[in-house]
Design a protein around this motif. Structure first.
Motif: not given
Length: 470
Positions: A163-173, A148-161
């Motif tokens: 702006e954008s934040a980058t979210i990461n998802v590490n995948l197996t499978g 079974a594959p896995t997906a782990t999401i991370s990327g807590d961030a504080t940004i200003c109006e």
């Protein structure tokens, strides 16, 4: 499982093992039903199969007996054989009921009838054609036997109006993956055909991002983690000390009216352009500019908020003048003499001064023609631009002479006003020197026919002095 009679499937039949059928048995899969065999399917020489839905065999499919024994009816069925297919052939090499497995990649997922060129797909075809969500829970994963594959999401961030934040998802499978994201518990986005890990994407909206489902090329898997995005508003600054306080004019060494701003978002402030003696401070979301200027000029100041979001400035102008109106009564007074003062007698003068006495009040007045000569000297670092007296206006440097000083009640005076300019950084002292030319005399007033003589003593004006301003 051994079948010796007729079995009609209207729902889902799962056999965790082999299926053995006896002679003359029938297996009927009605429309919308599913049969999953995790072992082999071994059919007797006389058997009837009626397939109109899913029929999946993870192991081998074997039909014994002659090629003309048993019936196979297919109507829009989805047939997959992961193992080896072994069915009897007739004398012409045609398999039983024309049943055969398609070569890998050539099965489109549906067998309309036994007249199709091929009737069943293999494992790769099953993975390619079948959506795991179409099958009962966990059946898909059990059939393909994948990790079974896995997906782990991370990327807590504080940004200003803005702006954008980058979210990461590490995948197996095994690629390709399909991910479904949620934002604060509500489905947000589904992304298909993800070919690399980690998978990254940018967001601008605040909230908690999670992965609700993941599947790879083989099966579905598990998810974990979260990414919390905080979006802060842009800093603000608002003048709170009243209109016009951010554009004011004061004289040097005179305290300014405090300039205050209310701020939001910032954690501090930098100040530039303020004159010497003026400083700025930020505390508890308030900017305060205060002090006493010690240098003249026009100062365009800037308050730049620090911390928080955005580049936010407040600006203003403080104009510092170094003009002093130094007003003083004419140094000394012309008045009745007193002990210790210079006395003049009739013999001291060439022309008498006429005195009159108000017999009701006793006040005495005189009619002089006074003449004052004075010179003004500015202190270090300053110049005297204009001199104004009650007798007229003059220009630097002097000396000047004032005559016909008005008198009343035995006193004569003149006001001197100075306009001092220059780089004045400390107390200013203006020195003056005065010479008084006087002519004194007397008259004999008459009251009630009584003659009397008054000899008047008059005070001379002091001949030196100073004017000081702070």
């Amino acid at each position: 499982m051994t079948l010796n009679n007729i079995l009609t499937v209207n729902g889902t039949l799962i056999i965790y093992g082999n299926l053995e059928t006896g002679n003359n048995s029938e297996l009927i899969a009605n429309s919308g039903s599913s049969i999953f065999i995790f072992g082999d399917a071994n059919l007797a020489n006389k058997v009837s199969l009626d397939l109109s839905s899913y029929f999946v065999v993870k192991g081998n499919f074997t039909k014994s007996g002659a090629s003309n024994q048993g019936d196979l009816s297919i109507s829009g069925a989805h047939i997959y054989i992961f193992g080896v297919v072994d069915v009897p052939l007739d004398n012409n090499g045609i398999p039983w009921e024309n049943f055969s497995v398609c070569s890998t990649g050539n099965y489109d997922g549906t067998t309309e009838s036994t007249s199709d060129i091929c009737d069943a797909g293999q494992l790769d075809d099953f993975i390619e054609n079948v959506d795991s969500e179409e099958l009962p829970d966990e059946i898909y994963d059990q059939l393909v036997g994948c990790d079974a594959p896995t997906a782990t999401i991370s990327g807590d961030a504080t940004i200003c109006e803005g702006e954008s934040a980058t979210i990461n998802v590490n995948l197996t499978g095994t690629a390709n993956w399909t991910l479904t994201f949620q934002l604060d518990g509500t489905n947000y986005l589904t992304v298909e055909n993800i070919s690399v890990s980690p998978y990254t994407f940018n967001v601008t909206q605040a909230g908690e991002y999670t992965v609700s489902s993941v599947s790879d090329a083989n099966c579905t898997g598990t998810t974990s983690g979260s990414a919390t995005i905080t979006v802060n508003p842009t800093n603000t600054t608002t003048l709170s000390s009243g209109p016009g306080t951010d554009t004011q004019t004061v004289n040097i060494k005179t305290p300014i009216t405090d300039i205050t701003y209310t701020t939001t978002g910032a954690t501090g402030a930098d100040f530039s352009g303020l004159p010497e003696g003026i400083s700025g401070n930020w505390a508890a979301n308030e900017v305060t500019i205060s002090g006493t200027p010690t240098e003249p000029g026009t100062f365009n100041y800037t308050v730049e908020l620090t911390g928080g979001c955005g580049t936010v400035n407040a600006t203003g102008t403080i104009t510092v003048t170094n003009t002093f109106d130094v007003s003083t009564q004419s140094p000394g007074q012309i008045c009745n003499a007193a002990d210790g003062q210079i006395n003049y007698t009739e013999s001291d003068v060439a022309t008498p001064i006429t005195f009159t006495v108000d017999m009701t009040t006793g006040n005495m007045a005189w009619s002089p023609n006074w003449e004052i000569t004075f010179t003004l000297t500015p202190g270090p670092g300053a110049t005297i631009d204009n001199i104004t007296t009650s007798a007229g206006s003059f220009t630097t440097p002097g000396p000047y002479r004032i005559t016909n000083i008005p008198s009343s009640n035995g006193q004569g005076s003149v006001d001197i006003t100075l306009e001092v300019t220059g780089n004045i950084y400390s107390d200013l002292t203006v020195l003056f020197e005065i010479t008084a030319a006087k002519e004194l005399g007397y008259d004999t007033p008459d009251k009630d026919n009584d003659d009397w003589t008054a000899t008047q003593t008059v005070l001379a004006i002091p001949n030196t002095g100073e004017i000081t301003t702070n």
